[in-house]
Design an enzyme around this catalytic site. Structure first.
Site, mmCIF file in Angstrom:
data_model
loop_
_atom_site.group_PDB
_atom_site.id
_atom_site.type_symbol
_atom_site.label_atom_id
_atom_site.label_comp_id
_atom_site.label_asym_id
_atom_site.label_seq_id
_atom_site.Cartn_x
_atom_site.Cartn_y
_atom_site.Cartn_z
ATOM 1 N N ASP A 54 45.506 37.035 45.433
ATOM 2 C CA ASP A 54 45.433 36.140 44.271
ATOM 3 C C ASP A 54 44.429 35.001 44.477
ATOM 4 O OD1 ASP A 54 47.313 37.663 42.960
ATOM 5 O OD2 ASP A 54 49.008 36.445 43.615
ATOM 6 N N LYS A 84 44.532 43.111 37.508
ATOM 7 C CA LYS A 84 45.339 41.880 37.481
ATOM 8 C C LYS A 84 45.366 41.334 36.046
ATOM 9 C CE LYS A 84 46.472 41.836 41.811
ATOM 10 N NZ LYS A 84 47.864 42.093 42.190
ATOM 11 N N ARG A 87 39.444 40.921 37.465
ATOM 12 C CA ARG A 87 38.963 39.702 38.141
ATOM 13 C C ARG A 87 37.628 39.895 38.840
ATOM 14 N NH1 ARG A 87 44.792 37.303 40.244
ATOM 15 N NH2 ARG A 87 45.338 36.417 38.205
HETATM 16 C C1 S3P Z 1 53.104 39.543 43.493
HETATM 17 C C2 S3P Z 1 52.369 40.472 44.167
HETATM 18 C C3 S3P Z 1 50.918 40.655 43.989
HETATM 19 C C4 S3P Z 1 50.279 39.445 43.319
HETATM 20 C C5 S3P Z 1 51.074 38.941 42.156
HETATM 21 C C6 S3P Z 1 52.479 38.582 42.567
HETATM 22 C C7 S3P Z 1 54.556 39.501 43.711
HETATM 23 O O1 S3P Z 1 50.717 41.789 43.178
HETATM 24 O O2 S3P Z 1 48.968 39.756 42.911
HETATM 25 O O3 S3P Z 1 50.460 37.785 41.616
HETATM 26 O O4 S3P Z 1 55.188 38.487 43.377
HETATM 27 O O5 S3P Z 1 55.102 40.476 44.243
HETATM 28 P P1 S3P Z 1 50.708 43.254 43.844
HETATM 29 O O6 S3P Z 1 51.864 43.290 44.721
HETATM 30 O O7 S3P Z 1 50.820 44.244 42.752
HETATM 31 O O8 S3P Z 1 49.379 43.326 44.561
#
Ligand code: S3P
Length: 433
Positions: free
Chosen positions: A317, A344, A348
């Site tokens: 992120d 996302k 991005r």
């Molecule tokens: C998150 C996991 C990440 C992240 C998202 C929040 C989470 O996504 O990008 O903002 O809270 O489990 P991914 O696990 O799909 O990469």
């Protein structure tokens, strides 16, 4: 569409704390709801994304009280996973975490639920969770091949356990499966190509649910009820990231951030910024559910680096703001193995490339990343957030270094993760003209 005007500042010194961690706040709500009694949550992130999870659980019959501190102190009355049929679609807003993790819970409920989302969430792939949850016995119907929302979930009590090898390092996939596996009859395992954030596993341990981590595989036994306990949510390192780069890229700048989460699966940004040339010191307290502490950053001239492989999930992120750091650093920075960025809140890779080019930076875009040629003076420009909070905030920070005015279009999305960011940056600008 709300806009934000940013101008260059000549120095940067700040001592601050950031709002609660978004990932941990979602999990605190869900695990508290699954538990066997009342849990008080402090440091909760009362942002749009986490409020979507809160509203969803309320619609499913969970009693949640707001105790104060601007909505950051709440009490959730655990219902041992005995949820009520909400009787109407649940709106997950912009929040992928709400939709994917909730799908894991709904997979074992004895009713049918539809999950909807805003325009951005409605384009995001849900087949990554639909596939394993269907293997466990739930029925999931989305739109088209990628199973985009709206998502209709027909739950099945007594799910079949699963051994699942996820093709993607994703904490959302892993967590959806672990949540479903809590109600399965036996032992389930999930493995992933690289370790993703482990907040779910830490919370399971904290709430005394037996699970085992061996390398990149997590195993859990079904039929367990989390023990109700109070949970403190530390500040979000992903929100702190914006200020970390604002300080790191300026010679002599100093930043102190307290009460911030320092989970090793989330702090890739600190290693990257350190090897780009800033000085970072950390003080960590490991006594709670999650490691947290204080970070001090002293800025210097940054140099380019390469980011890829296992490091990507630890800073996924933070790539938009790291791309801004790269634009301010001497040399060519390469970001690779980050194809997940394309799915996302916005694409991005193209959003960062397009907006950096608007500010006069040379960027080569690849399918899984980009090369950024840094070190030239940024030009103020009109920036489009594309409704993506991390793009809006990353380019607001870029504007602090640019010649001329930077106008960020579409900043209302910042409310999804960082209420108070706009106030903070406006204050910073008024103090340092
Ligand atoms: C998150 C996991 C990440 C992240 C998202 C929040 C989470 O996504 O990008 O903002 O809270 O489990 P991914 O696990 O799909 O990469």
């Amino acid at each position: 569409m709300a806009e934000l005007r940013i101008h260059k500042v000549k120095d940067f010194a700040a001592e601050l704390s950031v709002p609660g961690d978004k990932s941990i706040s979602h999990r605190a709500l869900m695990f508290a709801a699954l538990s066997n009694g009342p849990c008080e949550i402090t440091g909760f992130l009362a942002s749009e994304d986490c409020l979507a999870t809160m509203d969803a659980l309320t619609a499913m019959g969970v009693e949640i009280e707001t105790l104060g501190a601007g909505g950051t102190h709440i009490r959730v009355h655990g219902c041992r996973g005995q949820f009520q049929d909400p009787g109407k679609p649940i709106d997950c807003g912009n929040s992928g975490t709400t939709m994917r993790l909730l799908a894991g819970i709904l997979a074992s409920q004895p009713f049918v639920t539809t999950l909807t989302g805003d325009a951005s969430l409605s384009k995001r792939p849900m087949n990554r969770i639909a596939l394993p949850l269907e293997k466990m016995g739930a029925k999931i119907k989305g739109q088209g091949e990628r199973c985009t929302p709206p998502l209709t979930i027909t739950g099945r009590p007594g799910l079949t356990p699963i051994d699942y090898e996820s093709p993607v390092a994703s904490a959302q996939i892993k967590s959806a499966i672990l949540l479903a596996a809590l109600s399965a009859e036996g032992k389930s395992t999930v493995s992933e190509p690289y370790p993703s954030r482990d907040h779910t596993e830490r919370m399971l341990n904290y709430l005394l649910v037996k699970n085992i981590r061996e390398g990149d595989t997590v195993s859990i036994w079904g039929g367990q009820t989390p023990e109700s306990r109070d949970i403190h949510v530390p500040g979000d390192i992903s929100s702190a990231a914006f200020w970390i780069v604002a300080a790191a890229a300026r010679k002599g700048a100093r930043l102190l951030i307290s009460d911030v989460g320092l989970n090793p699966t989330r702090i890739g940004i600190l290693s990257v910024i350190l090897r780009m040339g800033a000085k970072i010191t950390e003080r960590i307290d490991e006594s709670g559910c999650e490691p947290m502490g204080t970070i001090e950053v002293v800025g210097d001239g940054l140099v380019a680096t390469e980011i890829g492989g296992a490091e990507i999930p630890t800073l996924i992120d933070e790539i938009p703001i790291l791309a801004v750091a790269a634009a301010l650093a001497k040399g060519k920075t390469v970001i690779k193995d980050a194809q997940e960025l394309r799915v996302k809140e916005s694409d991005r890779i193209s959003a960062v490339a397009e907006n950096l080019r608007r500010m006069g930076v040379t960027v080569d875009e690849f399918a899984d990343g980009m090369e950024i040629t840094g070190g030239t003076t940024l030009k103020g420009a009109e920036i489009h957030s594309l409704g993506d909070h991390r793009i809006a905030m990353a380019f607001a920070i870029a504007g602090l270094f640019a010649e001329g005015e930077t106008l960020i279009q579409g900043v209302e999305c910042i409310e999804t993760s960082y209420p108070g960011f706009i106030r903070e940056i406006e204050q910073l600008q008024s103090m340092s003209r």
